[in-house]
Design a protein around this motif. Structure first.
Motif, mmCIF file in Angstrom:
data_model
loop_
_atom_site.group_PDB
_atom_site.id
_atom_site.type_symbol
_atom_site.label_atom_id
_atom_site.label_comp_id
_atom_site.label_asym_id
_atom_site.label_seq_id
_atom_site.Cartn_x
_atom_site.Cartn_y
_atom_site.Cartn_z
ATOM 1 N N HIS A 53 29.557 25.720 42.970
ATOM 2 C CA HIS A 53 30.207 26.111 44.700
ATOM 3 C C HIS A 53 29.953 24.334 45.510
ATOM 4 N N LEU A 54 28.495 23.921 44.686
ATOM 5 C CA LEU A 54 27.591 22.767 45.943
ATOM 6 C C LEU A 54 28.449 21.763 44.828
ATOM 7 N N GLY A 55 28.485 21.373 43.505
ATOM 8 C CA GLY A 55 29.174 20.567 42.932
ATOM 9 C C GLY A 55 31.108 20.577 43.468
ATOM 10 N N ARG A 56 31.193 21.593 43.765
ATOM 11 C CA ARG A 56 32.974 21.360 43.218
ATOM 12 C C ARG A 56 32.968 20.514 44.604
ATOM 13 N N TRP A 57 32.228 21.254 45.970
ATOM 14 C CA TRP A 57 32.154 20.523 46.751
ATOM 15 C C TRP A 57 32.007 18.575 47.305
ATOM 16 N N LEU A 58 30.489 18.672 46.406
ATOM 17 C CA LEU A 58 30.497 17.141 46.395
ATOM 18 C C LEU A 58 31.238 16.158 45.851
ATOM 19 N N ALA A 59 32.258 16.733 44.423
ATOM 20 C CA ALA A 59 34.049 16.410 44.752
ATOM 21 C C ALA A 59 34.357 15.795 45.510
ATOM 22 N N THR A 60 34.569 16.057 46.220
ATOM 23 C CA THR A 60 35.930 16.382 47.370
ATOM 24 C C THR A 60 35.001 15.125 48.766
ATOM 25 N N GLN A 61 33.724 15.289 48.453
ATOM 26 C CA GLN A 61 32.948 13.861 49.067
ATOM 27 C C GLN A 61 33.154 12.274 48.960
ATOM 28 N N PRO A 62 33.268 11.382 50.215
ATOM 29 C CA PRO A 62 34.127 9.838 49.951
ATOM 30 C C PRO A 62 32.729 9.267 49.216
ATOM 31 N N ALA A 63 32.853 8.138 48.650
ATOM 32 C CA ALA A 63 32.182 7.215 47.837
ATOM 33 C C ALA A 63 31.119 6.612 49.034
ATOM 34 N N ASP A 64 31.258 6.578 50.112
ATOM 35 C CA ASP A 64 30.354 6.444 51.112
ATOM 36 C C ASP A 64 29.960 6.610 51.585
ATOM 37 N N GLN A 65 29.482 8.320 51.137
ATOM 38 C CA GLN A 65 28.330 9.234 51.544
ATOM 39 C C GLN A 65 28.204 9.783 49.959
ATOM 40 N N HIS A 66 28.324 9.851 48.950
ATOM 41 C CA HIS A 66 27.666 9.596 48.203
ATOM 42 C C HIS A 66 25.786 8.845 47.953
ATOM 43 N N PRO A 67 24.667 9.564 47.385
ATOM 44 C CA PRO A 67 23.871 8.947 47.921
ATOM 45 C C PRO A 67 23.392 8.327 46.347
ATOM 46 N N ASP A 68 22.651 6.983 46.568
ATOM 47 C CA ASP A 68 22.103 6.078 46.143
ATOM 48 C C ASP A 68 21.308 6.174 45.087
ATOM 49 N N ALA A 85 25.110 21.193 39.248
ATOM 50 C CA ALA A 85 26.061 20.346 40.067
ATOM 51 C C ALA A 85 26.573 20.076 40.372
ATOM 52 N N THR A 86 25.950 18.411 39.143
ATOM 53 C CA THR A 86 26.766 17.432 39.043
ATOM 54 C C THR A 86 27.181 17.264 37.489
ATOM 55 N N ASP A 87 26.961 18.072 36.824
ATOM 56 C CA ASP A 87 28.188 18.347 36.036
ATOM 57 C C ASP A 87 29.488 18.640 36.517
ATOM 58 N N THR A 88 29.278 19.860 36.969
ATOM 59 C CA THR A 88 30.781 20.388 38.256
ATOM 60 C C THR A 88 31.289 19.167 38.389
ATOM 61 N N ALA A 89 30.867 18.163 39.414
ATOM 62 C CA ALA A 89 31.275 17.201 39.712
ATOM 63 C C ALA A 89 31.868 16.134 38.904
ATOM 64 N N ALA A 90 31.369 16.310 38.269
ATOM 65 C CA ALA A 90 32.119 15.479 36.897
ATOM 66 C C ALA A 90 32.802 15.807 36.167
ATOM 67 N N ALA A 91 33.419 17.536 35.916
ATOM 68 C CA ALA A 91 34.277 18.017 35.644
ATOM 69 C C ALA A 91 35.282 17.637 36.215
ATOM 70 N N HIS A 92 35.135 17.556 37.575
ATOM 71 C CA HIS A 92 36.133 17.350 38.796
ATOM 72 C C HIS A 92 36.835 15.694 38.819
ATOM 73 N N GLY A 93 35.657 15.352 37.820
ATOM 74 C CA GLY A 93 36.426 13.633 38.667
ATOM 75 C C GLY A 93 34.929 12.258 39.276
ATOM 76 N N THR A 94 34.346 13.163 39.698
ATOM 77 C CA THR A 94 33.459 12.659 40.208
ATOM 78 C C THR A 94 31.831 12.724 40.047
ATOM 79 N N ARG A 95 31.210 11.013 39.333
ATOM 80 C CA ARG A 95 30.063 11.092 38.694
ATOM 81 C C ARG A 95 28.688 11.391 40.273
ATOM 82 N N TYR A 96 27.464 11.381 40.009
ATOM 83 C CA TYR A 96 26.633 11.483 41.231
ATOM 84 C C TYR A 96 25.763 10.724 40.307
ATOM 85 N N PRO A 97 24.185 10.091 40.864
ATOM 86 C CA PRO A 97 23.031 9.861 39.985
ATOM 87 C C PRO A 97 22.353 11.288 39.518
#
Length: 240
Positions: A53-68, A85-97
Motif C-alpha cells: 500500500h505504501l508503494g502504491r501511494w508513493l507512485a502517486t506522489q509528485p516528483a518534487d516530493q520524492h526523496p533525493d 514499497a519501491t518495487d510496487t511503485a516501480a510497477a506503477h511507473g514510478t522509481r524511487y532511490p
C-alpha cells in the motif's frame, strides 16, 4: 541551507514479532515461539500488504516530493518494507532511490531481553521487570542493551551527517518507532515524558510517516504518524 530540506521517517511494516507479541499478550502466554535475532525478524503477511500500500501511494506522489536520498535500518523488516514499497511503485511507473544502510538506525538494543514480551521478562527475569518498573521505559537499561538516551545519541549522529552531506535535499529514513521517538526528542526538544503522553494518543503505527520540513533555518514537524496509504483495516497494527 544548513539542514536537509525535508526529513521523512517511515516505520517498517508489521513484523512477525509485532504479530506474535500481540497474540501472546492477548492470550496471556509467556512464550511466543520466536527464535533467532531481532535483526532477522521478517515482515508478517500484513506487513507485506502495508508495504505494498505504501508503494502504491508513493507512485502517486509528485516528483518534487520524492526523496533525493533514502537511508534504512539494517534490520530485515525495514529493508523488506522499502524494497516492497519501491518495487510496487516501480510497477506503477514510478522509481524511487535505493536505500543506503546505516547501522545506527537499528531498533533499540534490548540485550539479554531481546524478543521478550513483558510477561516473558516478568517470568524469566523478575528482578529486571522490577528494575524496569522502577526506572521507567526511557531510562531503563536492559542487561547488555540501551537506554533511550543511547538511541538518541546514535540517531543524533545520523541527523548531523545527513545535514552535512545532503543540505537542501529531501531525505527519507526507513526504521523503527524508537528512531521516530529519538528524532522528535532531538528536533523538537521534547522530554520523553511528553513524548510518552503523545504516543498514548497517537501511536507510531506500522508504515506510518512522520515528516519535517525546513522553515526559518530549522526542521519543523509537518505530520506525525500519518497513514495516507492505509485503510482502516490496515491501521489496526499499532504495535511497538
Amino acid at each position: 541551507m544548513d539542514t536537509v530540506s525535508q526529513l521523512t521517517i517511515v516505520r517498517h511494516g508489521q513484523s512477525t514479532a509485532n504479530a506474535a507479541f500481540a497474540d501472546a499478550q492477548a492470550r496471556g502466554l509467556d512464550d511466543h515461539g520466536l527464535t533467532g535475532r531481532d535483526a532477522d525478524i521478517e515482515l508478517s503477511p500484513l506487513g507485506w500488504q502495508q508495504a505494498t500500500h505504501l508503494g502504491r501511494w508513493l507512485a502517486t506522489q509528485p516528483a518534487d516530493q520524492h526523496p533525493d536520498v533514502v537511508v534504512c535500518s539494517p534490520y530485515l523488516r525495514a529493508r523488506q518494507t522499502w524494497t516492497q514499497a519501491t518495487d510496487t511503485a516501480a510497477a506503477h511507473g514510478t522509481r524511487y532511490p535505493q536505500a543506503h544502510i546505516d547501522d545506527r538506525l537499528c531498533d533499540r538494543l534490548m540485550g539479554d531481553l531481546e524478543l521478550l514480551t513483558p510477561l516473558m521478562i516478568a517470568t524469566r527475569f523478575p528482578a529486571e521487570a522490577a528494575r524496569l518498573a522502577a526506572d521507567g521505559l526511557y531510562t531503563y537499561r536492559p542487561p547488555g542493551g540501551e537506554t533511550f538516551n543511547d538511541v538518541t545519541a546514535r540517531v543524533r549522529a545520523v541527523l548531523a551527517d545527513l545535514n552535512t552531506r545532503h543540505p537542501g535535499q529531501r531525505v527519507l529514513i526507513v526504521a523503527h518507532d524508537a528512531v521516530v521517538v529519538a528524532v522528535r526528542h532531538i528536533l523538537e526538544e521534547l522530554p520523553f515524558a511528553d513524548l510518552d503522553a503523545i504516543l498514548a494518543i497517537t501511536p507510531i503505527t506500522n508504515t506510518s510517516l512522520t515528516r519535517y520540513a525546513h522553515t526559518n533555518g530549522r526542521l519543523d514537524l509537518v505530520e506525525f504518524a500519518a497513514m495516507p496509504h492505509l485503510t482502516q483495516e490496515d491501521q489496526h497494527a499499532r504495535l511497538s
